[in-house]
Design an enzyme around this catalytic site. Structure first.
Site, short mmCIF file in Angstrom:
data_model
loop_
_atom_site.label_atom_id
_atom_site.label_comp_id
_atom_site.label_asym_id
_atom_site.label_seq_id
_atom_site.Cartn_x
_atom_site.Cartn_y
_atom_site.Cartn_z
CG ASP B 89 17.85 -3.40 26.48
OD1 ASP B 89 17.23 -2.72 27.32
OD2 ASP B 89 19.06 -3.63 26.57
CB THR B 90 14.86 1.40 24.16
OG1 THR B 90 14.19 1.55 25.40
CG2 THR B 90 14.01 0.62 23.21
N GLY B 92 18.71 4.59 27.51
CA GLY B 92 18.15 5.55 28.43
C GLY B 92 18.83 6.90 28.34
N GLY B 444 12.98 32.58 -12.09
CA GLY B 444 14.26 32.54 -12.78
C GLY B 444 15.32 33.22 -11.93
CB SER B 518 9.73 31.77 -6.70
OG SER B 518 9.57 32.17 -8.04
#
Lengths: 307, 610
Positions: B89-90, B92, B444, B518
């Site tokens: 039962d989901t 709404g 670095g 980076s």
């Protein structure tokens, strides 16, 4: 009892449930840092134990079992636990909240506080003591209404509290077990099993269960519509109560003063299964604990960390 | 005949989902007596008008009861003499779409409720698309509250026309529309006398008999969940078979790597068995000593793929929107790996199914996304192998399940562009230049000495007759990447472009040196993937932040400390040090020239390997 094709349907369904539970246990054994299986000695734990053996065979079960002992379990339960641990060569941890014992907590004088301290609090202490990050429990969704919405993987914060608004969606069979330091998971591999499935499986597999599940003449008192067994001399009788002998059995097991039995003639597993098929009362009515605190008591207990 | 049918119900808040299922259970006499007692009690508590409120059988959590909405998925179990059912039962309510996706992912058939007063709604469309995305192909359209429209056929027929329109672009198996009243019990367990014009079955009758098609998956597949070891050199590959079957003695392919092995034994139910098939949880022993671990996949004749790029439909479930360039953990079968959003191709308009341009996906939105994985994943498209074509995305910081998706296709680099075969190859250019092409990637903190080292290294290499090119942060940012800012997406794109440029220059035979902070390992992994592992040399300049901040050549740390530069690496944003760099340099107490000499020696030893 039932015709061939129904039996076939049930066997197929049990196979499906078995595979699902094994899959879940293997996921946890692979991904969780330190799992444990909570062993309550009851029928669901007996089924879980069998599933764990199957999941890892021929390897021994790769995590310990743990029983939270309140000191008020039925004598037969404790004897059964020790026998099973020895027979299956299990790593069985038994934990009791010694502080609660020293303070003399008991189910007669302390009611809900007794359950909180000797079960909920004890469980938290034990999980912290050993640093377990995932704990299997035998909870099923068909047991009680708020459990119908419980997920298979239930996340607890560092205080072991469950927040219904902060749980993870479970999609397909992809369980997200990633947690932060201090958090833990409760895992319910039997979520999709019903009481009927449990008994059918016990019957099919010939699983050993505590004899209290089978009807026998036992000393009992009738109290508030419940049948309480007088398991030892610590049982307190209220004015007007007296001990009678009745043929009863139990559908769930816990602390003996808090567990109600049912009058029954079912002395064998086949008879229990037959009785369960005809069951008109869902099983939690016989466990008094849920009645404390009104309709949502179970849910509140869960928020506090009760399993 | 299926032994169990998994059903989900969905509809808008007041469409009557819980009432429908509650009534189904009630009429089918499937309620335990004490629950019936509890129901009567709770109906009184809820102040109903004396009618039984069936929905109270299903709603359970107190917080949602207070709000009057269902916020989670409740699973109900019942059986009739003909079939067993699991009903999800989901909810709404729009906010809780993710729970509906959960219900759908665990269901075979969806019942979509449509209020006869209102007809097909936005929610109906949304729910249909989500069900379809999650793989449901069987639908029942329950046109509810027919009692409120006088059981009129005309109302029902009009809604059916809208439903057909809705289904035009959705793949379905069998489907059925039923006019009913969940409250009054019309067409639930028995045909209603109020609607003689309806010729179809009652709901329960249909659910008891509907057949769920299999998904036509080819070959044998078993993702390895766990490698078990036990006495006597036992090594079992544990997993659940997701399609096909396997026999002892058969030859099986192990992905990634497509190594071949022979099935030595199969264990199921603590016994050795000769064969096993889909759905079973087994342990497979293989005869050869092939390296296998969790995340590997066993397959026979399944034609599955190893890939690092794929296109997927995605349902987003997290508060924090999905954006291009962001990275997540993907869980696909038993694999967990980092993955980045390469491109958000379009968002799907839930109402009309149209594709819309968007730079982000918010909670409850659906979109089509290209992903790139630094390593590779064993996968397939969802329509070919469901278990290898569906995944969840996990937020790296909060660990929450942030999205779920299904793979549409696997992408190969330049799939749409055919790579122009060139007669002059990199190998020939390298030979002409007398060197091996490499990319030396410095990483670095700001002020760690990257640029100085990179510059010194290039001077050294040039002095030995090497052909080199230095790509430095600022000159790239001022030129080719001047359209990029410093948000997450742009930072990742910056690195991607640098990597692509380095790759081209490597192809020209040059030794490329790059000097970028980076900070994220997944970005560096992406660069490594683009450039090629064999050409990539990672140099980690490990000078600690205290020293970098002390130097603060450009005054950036001061600014960052004052809060003037948000997301400054090391202060507002993390730096992820490489796990296993080729070279580590700490310049804290070093003399520059000496450092360069040490570095040059180390590089020399790596440059001359073929």
């Amino acid at each position: 009892m039932c015709s061939g094709w129904i039996k076939d349907m049930i066997t197929k369904e049990l196979d499906r449930l078995e595979s699902e539970a094994i899959y879940i246990m293997r996921e946890v054994a692979s991904e969780a840092e330190k799992p444990v299986m909570l062993y309550s000695i009851g029928k669901d734990s007996s089924v879980m134990l069998r599933l764990a053996e199957k999941a890892f065979y021929p390897e021994p079960i790769p995590f310990p079992l743990m029983h939270i002992d309140t000191g008020w379990k039925f004598k037969e339960m404790i004897a059964f636990r020790d026998r099973i641990a020895q027979k299956h060569n299990l790593n069985m941890i038994v934990y009791t909240n010694e502080d609660g014992v020293r303070r003399g907590l008991n189910p007669f004088d302390h009611g809900a506080a007794y359950t909180d301290i000797m079960k909920t609090e004890a469980l938290k202490q034990a999980l912290n003591k050993y640093g377990f990050t995932a704990a299997f429990g035998g909870g099923r969704r068909d047991e009680e209404k708020s459990r119908a919405k419980e997920r298979i993987f239930s996340f607890r914060n560092e205080y072991h509290a469950w927040d219904p608004r902060n749980q993870r969606p479970e999609l397909w069979d992809l369980y997200n077990t990633n947690i932060a330091q201090g958090e833990s998971i409760r895992v319910f591999p039997l979520s999709n099993w019903t009481e009927r499935d449990i008994w059918m499986y016990i019957q099919k597999e010939g699983i050993d269960v505590v004899p209290l599940y089978f009807a026998k003449e036992r000393p009992v008192v009738y109290r508030n519509g419940n049948i309480i067994m007088v398991d030892d001399e610590r049982m307190r009788l209220l004015p007007g109560e007296h001990v009678v002998t009745k043929k009863i059995r139990f559908r769930t097991l816990g602390c003996y003063p808090l567990t109600g039995g049912v009058e029954s003639e079912a002395e064998t597993i086949d008879a229990v299964v037959a009785e369960t098929f005809a069951a008109a009362d869902s099983e939690r009515t016989s466990r008094i604990i849920d009645g404390d605190g009104g309709v949502f008591s179970m849910e509140n207990r869960k928020k506090e960390g009760y399993f | 005949m299926q032994d169990v049918l998994r059903i989900m119900t969905c509809g808008s808040v007041d469409d009557g989902k819980s009432t429908l299922i509650g009534h189904l259970l009630y009429d089918a006499k499937l309620i335990f007596t004490d629950q019936e007692k509890a129901l009567e009690l709770e109906s009184r508590l809820a102040g109903s008008d004396g009618n039984l409120d069936y929905s109270l059988l299903l709603d359970g959590l107190s917080s949602e009861r207070e709000q009057g909405i269902t916020i989670d998925v409740a699973y109900r179990y019942f059986a009739t003499p003909k079939r067993r059912f699991i009903v999800a039962d989901t909810p709404g309510h729009e906010e809780y779409t993710r729970n509906m996706a959960v219900g759908a992912s665990n269901s075979d058939l969806a019942i979509l409720l449509i209020d006869a007063n209102k007809g097909v709604s936005t929610q109906t469309k949304r729910h249909l698309r989500i069900c379809s995305l999650m793989g449901i192909e069987e639908f029942v359209f329950a046109v509810n509250k027919m009692d409120e429209v006088g059981y009129q056929r005309k109302v029902y027929d009009e809604i059916c026309t809208d439903i057909d329109e809705l289904l035009a672009d959705i793949q379905t198996g069998s489907k059925l529309s039923i006019p009913l009243s969940a409250l009054k019990g019309d067409n639930i367990t028995e045909k209603s006398s109020h609607m003689p014009w309806y010729a179809g079955p009652a709901l329960l009758e249909y659910l008891e008999s509907v057949r769920i098609g299999d998904y036509g998956e080819q070959g044998f597949i078993m993702p390895v969940q766990r490698v078990s070891r036990a006495e006597g050199d036992f090594r079992g590959l544990q997993g659940q078979i997701t399609s096909g079957s396997i026999q002892v003695g058969e030859s099986v392919s192990i992905y990634p790597g497509e190594k071949t092995a022979t099935v030595k034994s199969i264990i199921s139910d603590k016994k050795h068995v000769a064969s096993a098939s889909a759905g079973m949880a087994v342990s497979v022993e293989i005869a050869e000593d092939v390296d296998v671990s969790r995340g590997h996949v066993l397959a026979i004749n399944a034609n599955i793929k190893e890939a690092n790029m794929f296109e997927a439909y995605l349902l987003w479930m997290d508060e924090k929107a999905l954006k291009e360039g962001r990275s997540y953990i993907i869980k696909l079968a038993s694999q967990q790996k980092p993955v980045s959003v390469m491109k958000l191709k379009y968002r799907v308009n839930i109402e009309n199914g149209r594709q819309e341009y968007s730079r982000s996906l918010s909670k409850n939105e659906l979109g089509c996304v290209d992903f790139i994985c630094p390593g590779s994943l064993v996968m397939d498209s969802f329509d070919r192998h469901r278990a290898l074509g569906r995944f969840i995305l996990i937020d790296r910081l909060t660990n929450m399940t942030a999205g779920c998706g299904v793979i549409r296709h696997i992408l190969r680099r330049g799939d749409n562009l055919s790579h122009q075969e060139q007669d002059v190859t990199r190998k020939m250019r390298q030979e002409a230049l007398g060197q091996q092409a490499r990319t030396i990637w410095f990483t670095g903190l700001s002020g760690s000495g990257k640029s100085q080292l990179a510059n010194g290294l290039e001077k050294y290499l040039a002095s030995t007759g090497r052909h080199t090119m230095l790509l430095d942060g600022d000159n790239i940012r001022l030129g080719i990447n001047k359209d990029l800012g410093f948000n997450e997406y742009d930072r990742t794109e910056n690195i991607r472009r640098v990597a692509e440029i380095a790759k081209l220059m490597n192809d020209a035979g040059l030794i490329v040196i790059t000097a970028f902070i980076s900070p994220f390992s997944e970005d560096r992994e992406m660069a490594r993937t683009i450039i090629g592992d064999e050409l990539f040399i990672e140099v980690y300049v490990s000078t600690p932040i205290e020293e970098c901040e002390k130097r603060d050549v450009k005054g950036l740390y001061q600014k960052a400390r004052r809060g003037e530069i948000p997301n400054f690496t090391g202060i507002g944003s993390p730096y992820e040090a490489p796990d296993n760099p080729d070279i580590i340099m700490d310049t804290t107490n070093a003399v520059v020239n000496e450092s360069i000499e040490v570095l040059a020696q180390k590089i020399e030893s790596l440059l001359n390997v073929e």
